[in-house]
Design an enzyme around this catalytic site. Structure first.
Site, PDB file in Angstrom:
ATOM      1  N   ASP A 645       0.861  -1.179   0.000  1.00  0.00           N
ATOM      2  CA  ASP A 645       0.000   0.000   0.000  1.00  0.00           C
ATOM      3  C   ASP A 645       0.899   1.231   0.000  1.00  0.00           C
ATOM      4  O   ASP A 645       1.557   1.485   0.988  1.00  0.00           O
ATOM      5  CB  ASP A 645      -0.967   0.006   1.181  1.00  0.00           C
ATOM      6  N   GLU A 836      12.331   0.925   7.416  1.00  0.00           N
ATOM      7  CA  GLU A 836      11.343  -0.010   6.839  1.00  0.00           C
ATOM      8  C   GLU A 836      11.568  -0.228   5.349  1.00  0.00           C
ATOM      9  O   GLU A 836      11.177  -1.249   4.795  1.00  0.00           O
ATOM     10  CB  GLU A 836       9.914   0.508   7.063  1.00  0.00           C
TER      11      GLU A 836
HETATM   12  O1  LIG Z   1      -0.962   3.435   7.927  1.00  0.00           O
HETATM   13  C1  LIG Z   1      -0.860   3.144   6.596  1.00  0.00           C
HETATM   14  C2  LIG Z   1      -0.635   1.676   6.338  1.00  0.00           C
HETATM   15  O2  LIG Z   1       0.453   1.240   7.124  1.00  0.00           O
HETATM   16  C3  LIG Z   1       0.738  -0.122   7.088  1.00  0.00           C
HETATM   17  O3  LIG Z   1       1.386  -0.465   5.898  1.00  0.00           O
HETATM   18  C4  LIG Z   1       2.751  -0.379   5.861  1.00  0.00           C
HETATM   19  O4  LIG Z   1       3.376  -0.814   7.054  1.00  0.00           O
HETATM   20  C5  LIG Z   1       3.129  -2.174   7.444  1.00  0.00           C
HETATM   21  C6  LIG Z   1       3.959  -2.432   8.672  1.00  0.00           C
HETATM   22  O5  LIG Z   1       5.302  -2.425   8.391  1.00  0.00           O
HETATM   23  C7  LIG Z   1       3.467  -3.153   6.318  1.00  0.00           C
HETATM   24  O6  LIG Z   1       3.033  -4.411   6.663  1.00  0.00           O
HETATM   25  C8  LIG Z   1       2.801  -2.714   5.027  1.00  0.00           C
HETATM   26  O7  LIG Z   1       3.296  -3.548   4.018  1.00  0.00           O
HETATM   27  C9  LIG Z   1       3.190  -1.290   4.747  1.00  0.00           C
HETATM   28  O8  LIG Z   1       2.672  -0.867   3.539  1.00  0.00           O
HETATM   29  C10 LIG Z   1      -0.457  -1.013   7.249  1.00  0.00           C
HETATM   30  O9  LIG Z   1      -0.142  -2.355   7.018  1.00  0.00           O
HETATM   31  C11 LIG Z   1      -1.562  -0.610   6.312  1.00  0.00           C
HETATM   32  O10 LIG Z   1      -2.667  -1.413   6.468  1.00  0.00           O
HETATM   33  C12 LIG Z   1      -1.877   0.845   6.624  1.00  0.00           C
HETATM   34  O11 LIG Z   1      -2.975   1.258   5.901  1.00  0.00           O
END
Ligand SMILES: OC[C@H]1O[C@H](O[C@H]2O[C@H](CO)[C@@H](O)[C@H](O)[C@H]2O)[C@H](O)[C@@H](O)[C@@H]1O
Length: 901
Positions: A645, A836
């Protein structure tokens, strides 16, 4: 003989004053047929006129009278037609507010047929229907906040509110009314007296909404889950003068204050029905004349918005359309519904969760749109210092008494007093199985990498979190989802576990010899599958209706390889299968291609509303869309479910930006590869458990998937697997590392696919970047696109290539590993932190873009570096060969010079 005024609500008597006003009284017609017509016109159930029954002249039109003689007579054959009916008497004939218990039962019946009602009800609260008495009791409870006022009533005067309440209660349930009045001796007016009360039952929303809102705040479970019914019916043209309100009625009236001259021929009625608790309330009606389907939809969406704004959780809308108006199919689809015939059930998408603080409602909307915090995730991670209903009440009164700038400052005070800072519900946790010197460190040759690996091993301690007991005890005061064991979080704004991140965290923990922590995290996921039927995206309620790439079985495989704990496996194999079924039941789709049908999976989240953690972004993105807002929000959630995302990977051909996100139209290579690996692992597990039937069931599933992946996703011209778009019926030829994930998953049955895919990678411009494999070659500003590179993708590509057995593939794998480790190391040296994501274009820089600041910590990045050091520890260097030569010269130069001089 006394006269009986036969008309409902008529209070006229033969008095001198009335005679002076010209009011005359008329006996019922002698002719049987005409008399019957009069009786019907009165709309009094079971009424038969007696000799003494009379009607006053006010129930006839002017033209009905013959005033030529001394006595005012009625013309022959005229029928009384001017009445001020109470709304509940209008129901059989015209624009009634359907209030009888049968309406409710019919509704249940029609929903039952479609199979929706029961399901929703169970989903919502999991309870069954109750008996008649209970229904009555509930009706009374429904009004309980008014009972005190009623008991306190003194004297004979009924106030306006009081009359309104009595009328509404009577309208809502005459039996309940009778019970209150006669058994509990509430000082309610006799129903006959009630007939003389005027009621403000004008078109538009009525006061029921306010009452419902109060009820909902008091008991969210019982009142928060509702069905909105829209009923359209034809009415007779009937313009009347109402002497009580001194107004004309019968014209088109949409409740918007506009005077219309057209006479109404149709009535639309909105009824809110409690899905839990057997109550219903007519909330609005409109009088119209051949209403266009579009206007109907506008009214319906306003009604839904009204429910939403008043913090009602789940709702469905059922539409019964008048015959011959518009196409139900067209109308319903604009609400995301499916219909058949003239009756359709429009299902509004459920919100991300049922919480009226964290997932839906006015409070969430107001706080997030006021942009009080830099990151929307801040607000939805705050705990509540009081019960949700009391906090909502405080918010309501704050809203009522403050507007404009004052509102923001009052909101801040309200947040300070009613909410706790994010993170207060968790405590730092030192993993008890943490070790200073895991074996892994001794396999690393480069001393700098060795020291770095030791630092990364230390980082687990700073990422450990334990959820406080209060989250378990008072779950509705927290967005944090309770899990029994402590977790390793990604870091930064990600203060909770994340599903797919945890796979690389667990792999890292196992290399750090922290198998109990790893097992605890797997147990948490098993607990979540057991409890919710899926693993949420992350550990917050606002993630509860979407998942992330399904790694649970693969995590278990990592653990089993490390610990060989067959008992643990046999105790939990059912839950692994249950998670697999979630994906097969809710996320699979049949892809027809070249005469065959293939079952494959996709990311798909049929959940409405903006993502609470990115509320204002989502809201603003969809703001100018006339329709399709809900669809876009659902597609954004599906993208979040993919873990990517956001990305150009999900953009539709016709709209190449975030607004064009159409994740559910894509059959993603990586998801299907992951499920291939899940199926293969389940075959292995079942064989180990000697459960042959199950093993062969999953073998069949695996074989079918390999066939489907080959047929739908393999592209022989490009020489790799490509995402397939269901709308365009074509493959996406762009580069994404996910194109190579079938190698990692062994999702093929012929080595030639691997060889071709390796050549594809080697020749692809993406491979040339010195800092790692980019996520795509398009720079869209989204975080899962160029120039960002992400640890999980590097790992899956590298590990896949390494295990192919081909020397060329192994070379590519090592080269990618060297690039990645070096980039991470350089950034670590510069910032003393792990990130990240990283930037493949600029040296020594973390990644960027997307909707939030780049985060440090960082769970999966640490795990992947430890895995690469485990795989190639003896070969990897902290800098490139050229750099290491230069640094060797620099280090040794003083020594050489000293020898020379
Ligand atoms: O708050 C926005 C989005 O954040 C997360 O996505 C990102 O961080 C996660 C944790 O590291 C990761 O799993 C994901 O791949 C990243 O894009 C969250 O998972 C999203 O649902 C959220 O909308």
């Amino acid at each position: 003989m006394p006269e009986h005024r036969a008309a409902y609500s008529c209070s006229n008597r033969r008095t001198i004053a009335n005679r002076a006003r010209g009011i005359t009284f008329h006996k019922f017609h002698k002719d049987k047929e005409v008399r019957k017509k009069w009786e019907v016109a009165l709309r009094r159930e079971g009424f038969t006129a007696s000799y003494s029954s009379v009607l006053c002249s006010q129930h006839f039109k002017q033209g009905d009278f013959d005033r030529t003689g001394q006595i005012v007579r009625l013309r022959d054959g005229v029928i009384p037609s001017v009445f001020s009916f109470l709304v509940h008497l209008q129901k059989d004939h015209s624009y009634a507010l359907p209030a009888s218990p049968t309406t409710y039962d019919q509704t249940q019946g029609s929903l039952g047929k479609s199979g929706k009602s029961g399901t929703r009800e169970e989903e919502c609260h999991g309870q069954s229907k109750e008996g008649k008495d209970h229904k009555l009791k509930e009706k009374l409870e429904f009004y309980s906040d008014l009972q005190i006022d009623l008991m306190a009533k003194q004297g004979n005067e009924y106030t306006k509110d009081y009359r309104e309440f009595a009328l509404t209660l009577h309208l809502h349930g005459p039996k309940a009314y009778k019970y209150l009045r006669e058994t509990l001796h509430f000082p309610l007016p006799h129903p006959h007296t009630l007939q003389r009360c005027s009621v403000d039952a004008k078109p538009g929303l009525n006061k029921m909404m306010d009452m419902l809102e109060r009820r909902c705040q008091g008991d969210q479970a019982k009142y928060g889950c509702v069905l909105l019914m829209l009923d359209a019916m034809s009415i007779r043209k009937n313009v009347q003068y109402n002497p009580h309100t001194q107004s004309m009625s019968g014209f088109v009236d949409m409740g918007d204050g506009n005077s219309e001259t057209d006479v109404a021929t149709e009535a639309l009625v909105f009824i809110v029905v409690g899905l839990q608790g057997h109550w219903k309330a007519p909330t609005a009606y409109f009088l119209n004349k051949s209403l266009s389907p579009k206007t109907q939809m506008v009214l319906l969406s306003h009604a839904l918005e009204e429910l939403h704004a008043r913090a009602f959780g789940w709702y469905l809308s059922s539409i019964r359309r008048p015959y011959g108006v518009g196409s139900p199919q067209g109308d319903c689809s604009s609400l995301g519904a499916t219909c058949s015939g003239a009756v359709c059930l429009a299902q509004n998408l459920p919100p991300p969760c049922d919480s009226t603080i964290y997932c839906t409602g006015n409070l969430l909307h107001t706080v997030q749109m006021a942009k009080i915090f830099k990151d929307d995730k801040h607000f939805v991670d705050m705990g509540l210092r009081d019960t949700p209903s009391r906090i909502l009440k405080k918010f309501q009164s704050l809203i009522k008494s403050n507007q404009g700038e004052a509102l923001v400052s009052k909101l801040k005070d309200f947040l300070n007093t009613s909410f706790a800072e994010p993170g207060e519900e968790i405590e730092p946790w030192l993993p008890p199985d943490w070790k200073e010197n895991p074996e892994l460190l001794s396999q690393i040759t480069d001393p700098r990498l060795k020291q770095w690996a030791s630092d990364l091993n230390h980082l687990w301690k700073s990422l450990g979190r334990k959820i406080k007991q209060e989250v378990k005890d008072l779950p509705d005061r927290h967005s944090q989802i309770y899990v029994p064991n402590a977790v390793i979080v990604p870091g930064g704004r990600f203060r909770e576990f994340y599903y797919w991140d945890s796979y690389w965290v667990i792999n890292g923990l196992l290399l750090s010899e922290m198998s109990s922590t790893a097992r605890g995290m797997i147990e948490n996921f098993l607990y979540l599958v057991d409890r919710y039927g899926l693993i949420p995206n992350g550990g917050r309620v606002y993630y509860i209706r979407r998942s992330q790439p399904p790694f649970l079985t693969i995590m278990m495989d990592s653990y089993m390889e490390n610990q060989k704990n067959i008992t643990f496996l046999s105790q939990n194999i059912d839950l692994l299968e249950k998670e697999y079924h979630f994906w097969m039941t809710n996320r699979s789709v049949i892809v027809p291609l070249e005469g065959a049908n293939y079952t494959l999976n996709r990311y798909n989240v049929p959940v409405g509303g903006p993502r609470p953690e990115s509320y204002s972004d989502d809201y603003e993105l969809a703001e100018n869309l006339t329709d399709g807002q809900q669809t876009l929000w659902a597609e954004l959630k599906a993208a979040a479910e993919s873990g990517w995302d956001f990305s150009s990977r999900w953009f539709s051909k016709s709209q190449q930006d975030l607004k064009g996100t159409k994740t559910s139209s894509v059959i993603p290579v990586d998801l299907n590869a992951i499920l291939c690996r899940v199926e293969r692992t389940l075959v292995k597990f079942y064989k180990e458990l000697k459960m042959d039937e199950k093993a062969s069931k999953f073998q069949t599933a695996l074989d079918q998937r390999i066939e489907a992946v080959k047929a739908v996703l393999w592209d022989d011209d490009v020489g790799v697997w490509l995402d397939y778009n269901l709308d365009d019926k074509s493959r996406n030829k762009e580069f994404f590392p996910s194109n190579l994930i079938p190698i990692w998953a062994t999702c093929y049955n012929n080595q030639q696919y691997v060889d071709k895919a390796v050549t594809y990678l080697e020749n692809n411009p993406a491979f040339k970047y010195r800092n790692g494999l980019p996520t795509s070659l398009k720079n869209t500003g989204q975080q899962w696109d160029f120039p960002n590179a992400w640890a999980p993708l590097q790992h899956m590509v590298i590990e896949g290539l390494e295990k192919t057995g081909s020397n060329k593939a192994k070379e590519l794998a090592f080269s990618l590993a060297q690039k990645w480790v070096q980039t991470n190391y350089e950034v670590y040296q510069k910032y003393n932190a792990m990130f990240e994501k990283y930037n493949v274009e600029n040296d020594s820089e973390p990644g960027g873009g997307g909707e939030y600041e780049v985060q440090l910590g960082f769970g999966w990045s640490n795990g992947v570096v430890l895995q690469l050091l485990d795989l190639y520890g003896a070969r990897l260097t902290s800098s490139s060969v050229l750099c290491s030569t230069v640094s060797w010269v620099l280090v040794t130069l003083p020594f050489i010079i000293s020898l020379w001089t």
